[in-house]
Write an enzyme that holds these catalytic residues in place. Structure first.
Site, mmCIF file in Angstrom:
data_model
loop_
_atom_site.group_PDB
_atom_site.id
_atom_site.type_symbol
_atom_site.label_atom_id
_atom_site.label_comp_id
_atom_site.label_asym_id
_atom_site.label_seq_id
_atom_site.Cartn_x
_atom_site.Cartn_y
_atom_site.Cartn_z
ATOM 1 N N HIS A 17 76.977 26.240 69.353
ATOM 2 C CA HIS A 17 75.770 26.548 68.569
ATOM 3 C C HIS A 17 75.320 25.372 67.714
ATOM 4 O O HIS A 17 74.208 25.378 67.203
ATOM 5 C CB HIS A 17 76.033 27.772 67.683
ATOM 6 C CG HIS A 17 76.116 29.050 68.466
ATOM 7 N ND1 HIS A 17 75.085 29.946 68.547
ATOM 8 C CD2 HIS A 17 77.110 29.565 69.244
ATOM 9 C CE1 HIS A 17 75.434 30.966 69.320
ATOM 10 N NE2 HIS A 17 76.662 30.760 69.749
ATOM 11 N N ASP A 21 70.480 19.832 63.056
ATOM 12 C CA ASP A 21 70.669 21.271 63.261
ATOM 13 C C ASP A 21 70.803 21.527 64.748
ATOM 14 O O ASP A 21 70.084 20.896 65.540
ATOM 15 C CB ASP A 21 69.446 22.030 62.716
ATOM 16 C CG ASP A 21 69.822 23.362 62.088
ATOM 17 O OD1 ASP A 21 70.802 23.974 62.531
ATOM 18 O OD2 ASP A 21 69.121 23.790 61.160
HETATM 19 P P1 ADQ Z 1 72.737 28.603 61.045
HETATM 20 O O1 ADQ Z 1 73.157 27.262 60.578
HETATM 21 O O2 ADQ Z 1 73.175 29.735 60.188
HETATM 22 O O3 ADQ Z 1 73.174 28.889 62.566
HETATM 23 P P2 ADQ Z 1 69.865 29.254 61.749
HETATM 24 O O4 ADQ Z 1 69.692 28.982 63.177
HETATM 25 O O5 ADQ Z 1 68.662 28.849 60.977
HETATM 26 O O6 ADQ Z 1 71.089 28.535 61.067
HETATM 27 O O7 ADQ Z 1 70.098 30.807 61.578
HETATM 28 C C1 ADQ Z 1 70.139 31.386 60.336
HETATM 29 C C2 ADQ Z 1 69.866 32.893 60.407
HETATM 30 O O8 ADQ Z 1 70.218 33.446 59.150
HETATM 31 C C3 ADQ Z 1 68.400 33.196 60.627
HETATM 32 O O9 ADQ Z 1 68.291 34.347 61.405
HETATM 33 C C4 ADQ Z 1 67.860 33.441 59.210
HETATM 34 O O10 ADQ Z 1 66.828 34.374 59.138
HETATM 35 C C5 ADQ Z 1 69.076 33.960 58.484
HETATM 36 N N1 ADQ Z 1 69.076 33.476 57.082
HETATM 37 C C6 ADQ Z 1 69.253 32.226 56.646
HETATM 38 N N2 ADQ Z 1 69.186 32.163 55.300
HETATM 39 C C7 ADQ Z 1 68.943 33.405 54.887
HETATM 40 C C8 ADQ Z 1 68.766 33.999 53.588
HETATM 41 N N3 ADQ Z 1 68.833 33.291 52.469
HETATM 42 N N4 ADQ Z 1 68.547 35.313 53.531
HETATM 43 C C9 ADQ Z 1 68.488 36.039 54.662
HETATM 44 N N5 ADQ Z 1 68.650 35.547 55.908
HETATM 45 C C10 ADQ Z 1 68.880 34.251 56.017
HETATM 46 C C11 ADQ Z 1 73.903 28.190 63.584
HETATM 47 C C12 ADQ Z 1 73.469 26.750 63.877
HETATM 48 C C13 ADQ Z 1 71.980 26.713 64.197
HETATM 49 C C14 ADQ Z 1 71.692 27.640 65.388
HETATM 50 C C15 ADQ Z 1 72.287 29.025 65.141
HETATM 51 C C16 ADQ Z 1 72.182 29.915 66.379
HETATM 52 O O11 ADQ Z 1 73.744 25.918 62.753
HETATM 53 O O12 ADQ Z 1 71.552 25.385 64.507
HETATM 54 O O13 ADQ Z 1 70.293 27.757 65.553
HETATM 55 O O14 ADQ Z 1 73.670 28.938 64.811
HETATM 56 O O15 ADQ Z 1 72.717 29.292 67.510
#
Ligand code: ADQ
Length: 461
Positions: free
Chosen positions: A158, A366
């Site tokens: 991921h 990311d």
């Molecule tokens: P993350 O680093 O956690 O995931 P991301 O892909 O942006 O990053 O996913 C975050 C999820 O958490 C989103 O669904 C978002 O809505 C939710 N979220 C984030 N902050 C929040 C908050 N303060 N309150 C509520 N919800 C929140 C890892 C990798 C990424 C990759 C994903 C999936 O780092 O690059 O895209 O896995 O593979």
């Protein structure tokens, strides 16, 4: 049809997955289709337990079996905090300066992977298809193979895979990549990651490239390709129109009726480029004074990995930057930054996204970044907001119609934010339409199906 076995660090109950979000829903769906097993750590840390040992818990959620294993404190600290989040996370996000190469961590990382493989092995059936997720579990297939497992095993990373010279800073880099060759299929988020893999295996281990995505080394053949993860666009659109998000949207719209709202949402993590973003916002206020008393940045950063020092330091840095910006530019009737160190309920998030004119998704690196895709899905196509996206997010390979920025270039990012704030409606609509088509055609169901079809079709050696 084969049974699907998903192995990931954390396990979610598919019946409650809606609250956890897209990925849990997608994997839950995949498991429920033909019945399946979801296996991983229970989330419980047992004080004083014996290293390499852990009790297993099993429960049934419809036709999905959830099996989880407890970890003792020593194993948790070296496997999860130490090697996974103290070595692999920073290095894979290009932050060698933040890696803690403590020689003791690798032992715990291997021990936990062995423990999980040992617990999983008796649960497997000969025709199960196994799908392992993320950097915590890179050696899982190698451990299973050592115990005689002949099943098809796929792996999805991921987070990004760094270029060979950065990866080579991890003392166990060759062992990590050799471990990937125990899988039949290795999936990455972006073509850049596949390119790094291809270069590493070519340059460092002399792998033979058999075909477009096929490599042979260490006496095994592996297929490696990009499967950019998506979101459930329809689910997110439905969430956007449900009551909680609508209420949130109305509240924000009336509160900010005379202002322009900019939004950042993420876990508080150094890969997300938060200090650089705040500095770019400060530069925007300084260089384009028409934004004074008009632009408000809501920055939501949920608590994450607080047991690690780097995360505590980042939190302090952010608080001080926000305080300085509000002190320098704010007044009694307007504060430029609203910083919220909390989780926002998933049901309310789309309302916030829809109320924002501009989303700032500016990670330094990311794997993909799902917030960028959620923001697009939540917009009103008739009056959509603008996505300012880091070129270093995996999502940038797909989302070319966003305004792409280099987050290290604070001045350039400020200029791009200004451009986003001033973008005429027809251009916003055109860009949004193209972005929406892209995230719809490559949504989370497409991601899961293409990965599993590729795994089924793999030429197993
Ligand atoms: P993350 O680093 O956690 O995931 P991301 O892909 O942006 O990053 O996913 C975050 C999820 O958490 C989103 O669904 C978002 O809505 C939710 N979220 C984030 N902050 C929040 C908050 N303060 N309150 C509520 N919800 C929140 C890892 C990798 C990424 C990759 C994903 C999936 O780092 O690059 O895209 O896995 O593979």
């Amino acid at each position: 049809m084969s049974r699907l076995v998903v192995v990931s660090n954390r396990v979610a109950d598919p019946r409650k997955a809606a609250a956890a979000g897209g990925l849990a829903v997608a994997l839950g769906d995949a498991l429920s289709t033909n019945g399946g097993l979801w296996f991983g750590w229970s989330g419980t840390v047992v004080e004083g337990g014996a290293p390499g040992e852990g009790e297993m818990h099993t429960q049934q959620a419809g036709n999905v079996t959830l099996s989880t294993v407890d970890l003792c404190r020593e194993d948790h600290d070296s496997y999860y905090l130490g090697y996974s989040n103290g070595v692999l996370w920073p290095v894979f996000h290009y932050r060698l300066d933040l890696a803690d190469f403590d020689a003791g961590y690798i032992g715990g990382y291997r021990r936990v992977n062995q423990l999980l493989a040992r617990k999983l092995m008796p649960l497997l059936r000969p025709d199960d298809i196994i799908w392992v997720h993320d950097y915590h579990l890179i050696p899982m297939a190698a451990e299973l193979r050592a115990m005689g497992c002949k099943n098809r095993i796929g792996f999805f990373l991921h987070i990004p895979l760094p270029p060979p010279l950065i990866l080579a800073a991890v003392p166990q880099h060759e062992w990590l990549i050799r471990s990937l060759f125990a899988y039949d299929l290795v999936g990455f988020q972006s073509n850049a990651d596949v390119e790094h893999f291809s270069r590493y295996v070519g340059e460092e281990v002399g792998a033979e490239k058999l075909a477009e995505h096929q490599f042979r080394a260490f006496g095994r053949r592996v297929q490696a390709q990009a499967f950019p993860i998506g979101i459930d666009v329809d689910e997110f659109a439905a969430l956007t129109h449900a009551k909680e998000a609508s209420d949130m949207y109305e509240r924000m719209k009336s509160e900010y009726s005379r202002r322009r709202l900019l939004l950042g949402v993420e876990r508080l993590d150094y890969s997300k480029g938060l200090p650089q973003r705040l500095k770019a916002f400060r530069e925007l206020l300084k260089n384009y004074p028409e934004n004074l008393k008009r632009a408000t940045l809501i920055q939501i950063a949920s608590p994450s990995r607080e047991a690690l020092d780097t995360y505590a330091g980042l939190r302090q840095e952010l608080e001080s930057l926000c305080g300085a910006i509000n002190g320098d530019y704010g007044g009694l009737d307007w504060m430029p930054v609203r910083y919220i160190h909390r989780n926002v309920a998933r049901q309310r998030l789309p309302g916030l996204y829809r109320a924002a004119c501009v989303a700032l998704v500016t990670p330094l690196r990311d794997g993909m970044n799902l917030v960028a895709k959620e923001f697009i899905a939540a917009q009103d196509p008739a009056d959509p907001g603008v996505l300012v996206l880091s070129r270093f997010a995996g999502a940038a390979e797909q989302l070319k119609e966003a305004i792409l920025v280099n987050p290290y270039d604070v001045h350039g990012t400020a200029e791009s934010i200004q451009r986003a704030l001033q973008m005429p409606l027809p251009e916003r609509q055109r860009r949004h339409q193209l972005l929406l088509e892209r995230i719809r055609s490559q949504d989370v169901h497409w991601w899961r199906q293409t990965f599993l079809s590729a795994l089924q079709a793999c030429d197993v050696t």
